[in-house]
Design a protein around this motif. Structure first.
Motif, PDB file in Angstrom:
ATOM      1  N   TYR A   1      81.581 -23.893  18.210  1.00  4.33           N
ATOM      2  CA  TYR A   1      80.575 -24.360  19.080  1.00  4.33           C
ATOM      3  C   TYR A   1      79.391 -24.946  18.337  1.00  4.33           C
ATOM      4  N   ASN A   2      79.125 -26.228  17.960  1.00  2.00           N
ATOM      5  CA  ASN A   2      78.142 -26.652  17.545  1.00  2.00           C
ATOM      6  C   ASN A   2      77.070 -27.003  18.403  1.00  2.00           C
ATOM      7  N   LEU A   3      75.885 -26.322  18.108  1.00  2.03           N
ATOM      8  CA  LEU A   3      74.699 -26.203  18.841  1.00  2.03           C
ATOM      9  C   LEU A   3      73.957 -27.478  18.963  1.00  2.03           C
ATOM     10  N   GLN A   4      73.894 -28.320  17.855  1.00  5.79           N
ATOM     11  CA  GLN A   4      73.190 -29.237  17.477  1.00  5.79           C
ATOM     12  C   GLN A   4      73.607 -30.504  18.546  1.00  5.79           C
ATOM     13  N   ASP A   5      74.883 -30.607  18.432  1.00  2.00           N
ATOM     14  CA  ASP A   5      75.639 -31.822  19.405  1.00  2.00           C
ATOM     15  C   ASP A   5      76.164 -31.494  20.506  1.00  2.00           C
ATOM     16  N   SER A   6      76.057 -30.156  20.785  1.00  6.19           N
ATOM     17  CA  SER A   6      76.722 -29.445  21.991  1.00  6.19           C
ATOM     18  C   SER A   6      78.239 -29.945  22.297  1.00  6.19           C
ATOM     19  N   THR A   7      78.960 -29.820  20.968  1.00  7.28           N
ATOM     20  CA  THR A   7      80.305 -29.767  21.398  1.00  7.28           C
ATOM     21  C   THR A   7      80.989 -28.426  21.234  1.00  7.28           C
ATOM     22  N   ILE A   8      81.972 -28.046  21.719  1.00  3.00           N
ATOM     23  CA  ILE A   8      83.203 -27.110  21.691  1.00  3.00           C
ATOM     24  C   ILE A   8      84.347 -27.673  21.120  1.00  3.00           C
ATOM     25  N   GLU A   9      84.872 -27.046  20.285  1.00  2.00           N
ATOM     26  CA  GLU A   9      86.208 -27.374  19.610  1.00  2.00           C
ATOM     27  C   GLU A   9      87.212 -26.076  19.775  1.00  2.00           C
ATOM     28  N   LEU A  10      88.315 -26.297  20.463  1.00  2.00           N
ATOM     29  CA  LEU A  10      89.249 -25.222  20.561  1.00  2.00           C
ATOM     30  C   LEU A  10      90.523 -25.596  19.620  1.00  2.00           C
ATOM     31  N   PHE A  11      91.170 -24.507  18.789  1.00  2.00           N
ATOM     32  CA  PHE A  11      92.251 -24.796  17.803  1.00  2.00           C
ATOM     33  C   PHE A  11      93.107 -23.846  18.074  1.00  2.00           C
ATOM     34  N   LYS A  12      94.407 -24.180  17.431  1.00  2.00           N
ATOM     35  CA  LYS A  12      95.680 -23.423  17.836  1.00  2.00           C
ATOM     36  C   LYS A  12      96.178 -23.066  19.066  1.00  2.00           C
TER      37      LYS A  12
ATOM     38  N   CYS B   1      92.498 -19.768  23.107  1.00  5.86           N
ATOM     39  CA  CYS B   1      93.057 -20.300  22.189  1.00  5.86           C
ATOM     40  C   CYS B   1      92.942 -19.062  20.980  1.00  5.86           C
ATOM     41  N   ASP B   2      93.269 -19.618  19.678  1.00  6.13           N
ATOM     42  CA  ASP B   2      93.316 -18.810  18.513  1.00  6.13           C
ATOM     43  C   ASP B   2      91.875 -18.913  17.890  1.00  6.13           C
ATOM     44  N   SER B   3      91.170 -20.001  17.788  1.00  4.73           N
ATOM     45  CA  SER B   3      90.108 -19.845  17.277  1.00  4.73           C
ATOM     46  C   SER B   3      89.050 -21.124  17.972  1.00  4.73           C
ATOM     47  N   LEU B   4      87.699 -20.885  18.075  1.00  3.60           N
ATOM     48  CA  LEU B   4      86.707 -21.715  18.666  1.00  3.60           C
ATOM     49  C   LEU B   4      85.390 -22.150  17.743  1.00  3.60           C
TER      50      LEU B   4
ATOM     51  N   THR C   1      73.581 -24.113   8.585  1.00  3.35           N
ATOM     52  CA  THR C   1      73.655 -24.810   7.546  1.00  3.35           C
ATOM     53  C   THR C   1      72.384 -26.103   7.709  1.00  3.35           C
ATOM     54  N   GLU C   2      71.423 -25.973   7.063  1.00  3.53           N
ATOM     55  CA  GLU C   2      70.093 -27.045   6.972  1.00  3.53           C
ATOM     56  C   GLU C   2      69.655 -26.776   8.619  1.00  3.53           C
ATOM     57  N   ALA C   3      69.948 -27.586   9.335  1.00  8.06           N
ATOM     58  CA  ALA C   3      69.408 -27.808  10.848  1.00  8.06           C
ATOM     59  C   ALA C   3      70.256 -27.369  11.772  1.00  8.06           C
ATOM     60  N   LYS C   4      71.619 -27.395  11.344  1.00  9.99           N
ATOM     61  CA  LYS C   4      72.581 -27.225  12.178  1.00  9.99           C
ATOM     62  C   LYS C   4      73.233 -25.789  12.373  1.00  9.99           C
ATOM     63  N   ARG C   5      73.233 -25.335  13.771  1.00  9.86           N
ATOM     64  CA  ARG C   5      73.599 -23.939  13.976  1.00  9.86           C
ATOM     65  C   ARG C   5      75.075 -24.020  14.717  1.00  9.86           C
ATOM     66  N   GLU C   6      75.826 -23.249  14.390  1.00  7.86           N
ATOM     67  CA  GLU C   6      77.360 -23.225  14.832  1.00  7.86           C
ATOM     68  C   GLU C   6      77.524 -21.858  15.257  1.00  7.86           C
ATOM     69  N   ILE C   7      78.372 -21.618  16.146  1.00  4.13           N
ATOM     70  CA  ILE C   7      79.063 -20.413  16.530  1.00  4.13           C
ATOM     71  C   ILE C   7      80.631 -20.517  16.604  1.00  4.13           C
ATOM     72  N   ASN C   8      81.229 -19.745  15.764  1.00  2.40           N
ATOM     73  CA  ASN C   8      82.641 -19.614  15.689  1.00  2.40           C
ATOM     74  C   ASN C   8      83.281 -18.537  16.072  1.00  2.40           C
ATOM     75  N   ALA C   9      84.200 -18.387  16.959  1.00  2.00           N
ATOM     76  CA  ALA C   9      85.088 -17.302  17.434  1.00  2.00           C
ATOM     77  C   ALA C   9      86.521 -17.244  16.884  1.00  2.00           C
ATOM     78  N   TYR C  10      86.753 -16.033  16.485  1.00  2.00           N
ATOM     79  CA  TYR C  10      88.231 -15.960  15.486  1.00  2.00           C
ATOM     80  C   TYR C  10      89.101 -14.930  16.315  1.00  2.00           C
ATOM     81  N   ASN C  11      90.418 -15.594  16.526  1.00  2.00           N
ATOM     82  CA  ASN C  11      91.349 -14.527  16.798  1.00  2.00           C
ATOM     83  C   ASN C  11      91.484 -14.074  18.458  1.00  2.00           C
TER      84      ASN C  11
END
Length: 495
Positions: free
Chosen positions: A334-345, A329-332, A306-316
């Protein structure tokens, strides 16, 4: 003009020895010149010459007609085979016995579907097959095709190109060594190394087909589509140029050339216009850094922009493995713009000896290494000290600080609680330390507790080993999940 008509009937009677249906039939010539004394084997036809054989009408300026049912023709050669095919050139040799023609110099072959120009065509009128041993160019609608040599089956409208084959289209350029092309269906079949170059991408394969009319294609054998940001590889790739859609099957590899990562799997989809991609079936994200790789497996991996932001999402069923860190985790995200990884559930991270859990976990990563870790809602960090005892940290909000992927400091804000195993200099267990304090800062060295700062009204108790009850050894919400920890890359594919 000199016409020797009086000897023509006798000459023609002796001229042919073959079956009538195989004989070349002279339709017209302005002059017939025959001299049995000087040239007993041939006669000369001059001016507006036309002759017929096996349903084909041939015309020229002049010709030599031989008694063995063969002809040499010169100037403005024209061959019409019904209304299906037209041939022209400057010189013709025709064998009526085999129904084969050799046309040379500025040769043109035209049918309902294409226009071929070259310097020589060897044409079999009986089989309707044309061979050109010299460089040829075909104009076919929006396509210009060039090759060093080739052949054309007019009944099936099938071309066979060989040597430096080029297809020039307003949308792309195709280059290969060997290609079949159907001028009726407009489908090309590749049988060697092939490159298709356009503004959107570069396609490579060594086997496949391309419908030049619908812009739908399929590529096999070392197939790849190279985009500005991605390279998509697979055993088989389906591609729709009009929709900007690619689908790869089996042994796929989606390479992000900008962010030094790639995704593998057995089924992948790429949406060119939005620059989004999705991989399923044994999907695996590979994040490469410092000679080590973080592997992320999930049922589905998506790369979105989206615009200049690239994101990778992992599901299930997300599982991660790195030599010094593992996660589940259940989902993850990864925002490549600010190098953050978030883990959910139900997220969990194993970092060396520490088990880290919370309702959600966010990691700040640099060069493939964790710099900070943010734990929100019900965070807990546990380390197993021996078969019976666990060090534990709990609070409302936690922030972890790492160096070289090793835990250096933890800051607990609100409802801080700790349980630590106490040992003497001989590493013997002497008790359990329990502490309640609103805010706590813990310092670690070589994965061991190196110091604690209690900031607000700490309540600390030292329990001798023989005095503490089992229920007091564990904080509320304690759950050891060591059995779930992936021990290798292969483990992240296990259910």
């Amino acid at each position: 003009m000199k016409k020797i008509l009086f000897i023509l009937p006798l000459f023609l009677c002796s001229f042919y020895t073959l079956k009538a249906q195989k004989q070349i039939e002279i339709i017209h010539a302005d002059d017939f010149i025959f001299d049995n004394n000087k040239h007993p084997d041939y006669g000369k036809l001059v001016g507006n010459v036309s002759f017929k054989h096996e349903g084909a009408i041939m015309q020229c300026d002049s010709a030599y007609q031989y008694k063995n049912n063969k002809m040499d023709a010169f100037g403005n050669i024209k061959i019409n085979q019904g209304d299906t095919l037209y041939l022209s050139g400057k010189q013709l040799f025709y064998d009526g016995n085999s129904s084969k023609a050799i046309i040379k110099y500025k040769v043109r072959l035209i049918d309902k579907h294409m226009n071929l120009t070259t310097e020589q065509i060897n044409y079999d009128l009986e089989k309707d097959i044309a061979h050109y041993p010299t460089k040829g160019k075909i104009i076919d609608g929006n396509n210009n095709l060039v090759s060093d040599r080739g052949s054309y089956h007019s009944k099936s409208h099938l071309f066979y190109f060989k040597g430096n084959v080029e297809v020039i289209n307003k949308d792309y350029e195709m280059r290969t060594d060997t290609m079949l092309y159907n001028s009726k269906t407009k489908v090309s079949f590749f049988q060697g190394p092939t490159t298709i170059t356009s503004e959107e991408n570069i396609i490579y394969c060594e086997n496949g087909w391309y419908n030049t009319q619908s812009n739908i294609s399929q590529f096999q054998k070392n197939a790849s589509i190279t985009h500005q940001d991605f390279i998509l590889k697979g055993d088989s790739i389906f591609y729709d140029r009009n929709k900007g859609y690619g689908k790869a099957i089996s042994n796929i590899n989606l390479i992000d050339t900008v962010n030094n990562l790639f995704i593998t799997g057995d089924l992948g989809e790429y949406f060119e216009k939005t620059q989004n991609a999705m991989v399923t079936q044994n999907a695996l994200l590979n994040l490469i850094a410092d000679k080590d790789t973080l592997f992320v497996h999930a049922d589905t991996l998506k790369s979105t922009k989206t615009e200049a932001k690239r994101e990778i999402n992992a599901y299930n069923n997300v599982k991660c493995y790195k030599s010094d860190m593992q996660a589940k985790c259940d989902s993850l995200s990864y925002n490549l713009q600010d190098s953050t990884i978030e883990l959910f559930k139900n997220p969990i991270i194993w970092s060396d000896k520490f088990q880290i859990t919370a309702d959600s976990i966010r990691l700040l990563v640099s060069a493939g290494k964790i710099k900070k870790m943010f734990l929100r809602q019900n965070p807990m960090i546990i380390s197993k000290e021996d078969s019976l005892n666990y060090n534990q940290i709990k609070g409302k909000i936690m922030t972890g600080f790492f160096k070289e992927n090793k835990l250096q400091k933890i800051v607990v804000i609100g409802n801080g609680q700790t349980i630590f195993l106490a040992q003497n200099d001989k590493k013997e267990n002497i008790g359990i330390n329990t502490t309640d304090c609103s805010d706590i800062t813990l310092f670690f060295k070589e994965n061991e507790l190196d110091g604690i700062s209690f900031h607000t009204k700490p309540a600390a108790i030292m329990h001798p080993m023989d005095k503490i009850e089992e229920k007091d050894k564990l904080l509320k919400g304690f759950l050891w999940r060591g059995a779930e920890q992936p021990k290798s890359k292969a483990d992240i594919f296990n259910e």
